[in-house]
Design an enzyme around this catalytic site. Structure first.
Site, PDB file in Angstrom:
ATOM      1  N   HIS A 100      37.154  -4.901  26.230  1.00  0.00           N
ATOM      2  CA  HIS A 100      36.323  -3.733  26.537  1.00  0.00           C
ATOM      3  C   HIS A 100      35.353  -4.042  27.684  1.00  0.00           C
ATOM      4  O   HIS A 100      35.248  -3.286  28.651  1.00  0.00           O
ATOM      5  CB  HIS A 100      35.551  -3.318  25.274  1.00  0.00           C
ATOM      6  CG  HIS A 100      34.690  -2.126  25.430  1.00  0.00           C
ATOM      7  ND1 HIS A 100      35.040  -0.888  24.919  1.00  0.00           N
ATOM      8  CD2 HIS A 100      33.483  -1.952  26.023  1.00  0.00           C
ATOM      9  CE1 HIS A 100      34.084  -0.010  25.203  1.00  0.00           C
ATOM     10  NE2 HIS A 100      33.129  -0.643  25.864  1.00  0.00           N
ATOM     11  N   GLU A 101      34.669  -5.160  27.579  1.00  0.00           N
ATOM     12  CA  GLU A 101      33.662  -5.501  28.590  1.00  0.00           C
ATOM     13  C   GLU A 101      34.298  -5.917  29.915  1.00  0.00           C
ATOM     14  O   GLU A 101      33.720  -5.674  30.979  1.00  0.00           O
ATOM     15  CB  GLU A 101      32.714  -6.576  28.061  1.00  0.00           C
ATOM     16  CG  GLU A 101      31.976  -6.200  26.779  1.00  0.00           C
ATOM     17  CD  GLU A 101      31.223  -4.871  26.824  1.00  0.00           C
ATOM     18  OE1 GLU A 101      30.858  -4.404  27.927  1.00  0.00           O
ATOM     19  OE2 GLU A 101      30.989  -4.292  25.742  1.00  0.00           O
ATOM     20  N   HIS A 104      34.754  -2.839  31.900  1.00  0.00           N
ATOM     21  CA  HIS A 104      33.506  -2.469  32.590  1.00  0.00           C
ATOM     22  C   HIS A 104      33.310  -3.329  33.844  1.00  0.00           C
ATOM     23  O   HIS A 104      32.927  -2.824  34.899  1.00  0.00           O
ATOM     24  CB  HIS A 104      32.295  -2.650  31.674  1.00  0.00           C
ATOM     25  CG  HIS A 104      32.177  -1.634  30.590  1.00  0.00           C
ATOM     26  ND1 HIS A 104      32.430  -0.295  30.769  1.00  0.00           N
ATOM     27  CD2 HIS A 104      31.796  -1.767  29.298  1.00  0.00           C
ATOM     28  CE1 HIS A 104      32.220   0.353  29.635  1.00  0.00           C
ATOM     29  NE2 HIS A 104      31.848  -0.523  28.724  1.00  0.00           N
TER      30      HIS A 104
END
Length: 198
Positions: A100-101, A104
């Site tokens: 997920h990160e 980003h």
């Protein structure tokens, strides 16, 4: 930022750091790291680190260094992704946070003008991270207590976008919702660096 769904005591920082090392060997994490570097963003040895977090979140992406308000932790220099060890119990949880990160980080790398204070920019990256990371896979939703059969994935992504954006001091709830709706179609269908959503 990833909401925490863990109710147990979590792991130690060292145990979590070991899980991060294992996560770095998974195919999807290797793929994302490779595409970050192809986009001109080098991943240093200290790019992802386990820390103890005061706020109940699983982790976060921090541009540069300093204090991360959404996690309430001092972030070491040159660190960009943190995993909150005290909310991690199993390898799969760490893998999800890292993926997920990294999405980003990829968004931040490929967009020359990404502004995390801009609600539409933040919403777009959260939509992409929620959709592409597997955060909203059916079995994960069942484990969280959400039993909807049809349309669960998009509903989950919307819910998690709103929860993540609640930590953005520049975006009220209504501004976050409006921004999410305005960018939904474009950002949900943007699967880069993947050919399609994994």
């Amino acid at each position: 930022m990833v909401e925490s769904s863990t109710v147990n005591g979590g792991s130690t920082v060292q145990e979590c750091q070991d899980m991060i090392r294992r996560s770095l060997r998974t195919p999807i994490v290797k793929f994302l790291k490779e595409h970050l570097e192809k986009s001109g963003c080098r991943i240093g040895d200290n790019f992802i680190k386990a820390i103890h977090c005061d706020k109940k979140v699983s982790g976060g992406y921090v541009r540069g260094h300093g204090t991360c308000r959404t996690i309430k932790a001092r972030i070491p220099r040159n660190l960009q992704i943190i995993v909150c060890s005290n909310y991690m119990n199993i390898q799969d949880e760490v893998n999800q946070v890292v993926i997920h990160e990294l999405i980003h980080a990829y968004d931040d790398c490929r967009a020359a003008n990404l502004d995390w204070a801009n609600c539409a920019h933040h919403a777009c990256s959260e939509i992409r991270a929620g959709h592409l990371s597997g955060d909203c896979h059916y079995k994960r939703e069942l484990l969280r207590g959400y039993l909807k059969i049809r349309g669960h994935e998009q509903e989950c992504v919307r819910r998690r976008v709103m929860k993540s954006m609640a930590g953005n001091p520049y975006c009220s709830e209504s501004a976050s919702k409006d921004a999410m709706e305005a960018v939904w179609d474009v950002c949900y269908n943007d699967t880069k660096p993947f050919d399609r959503a994994p």
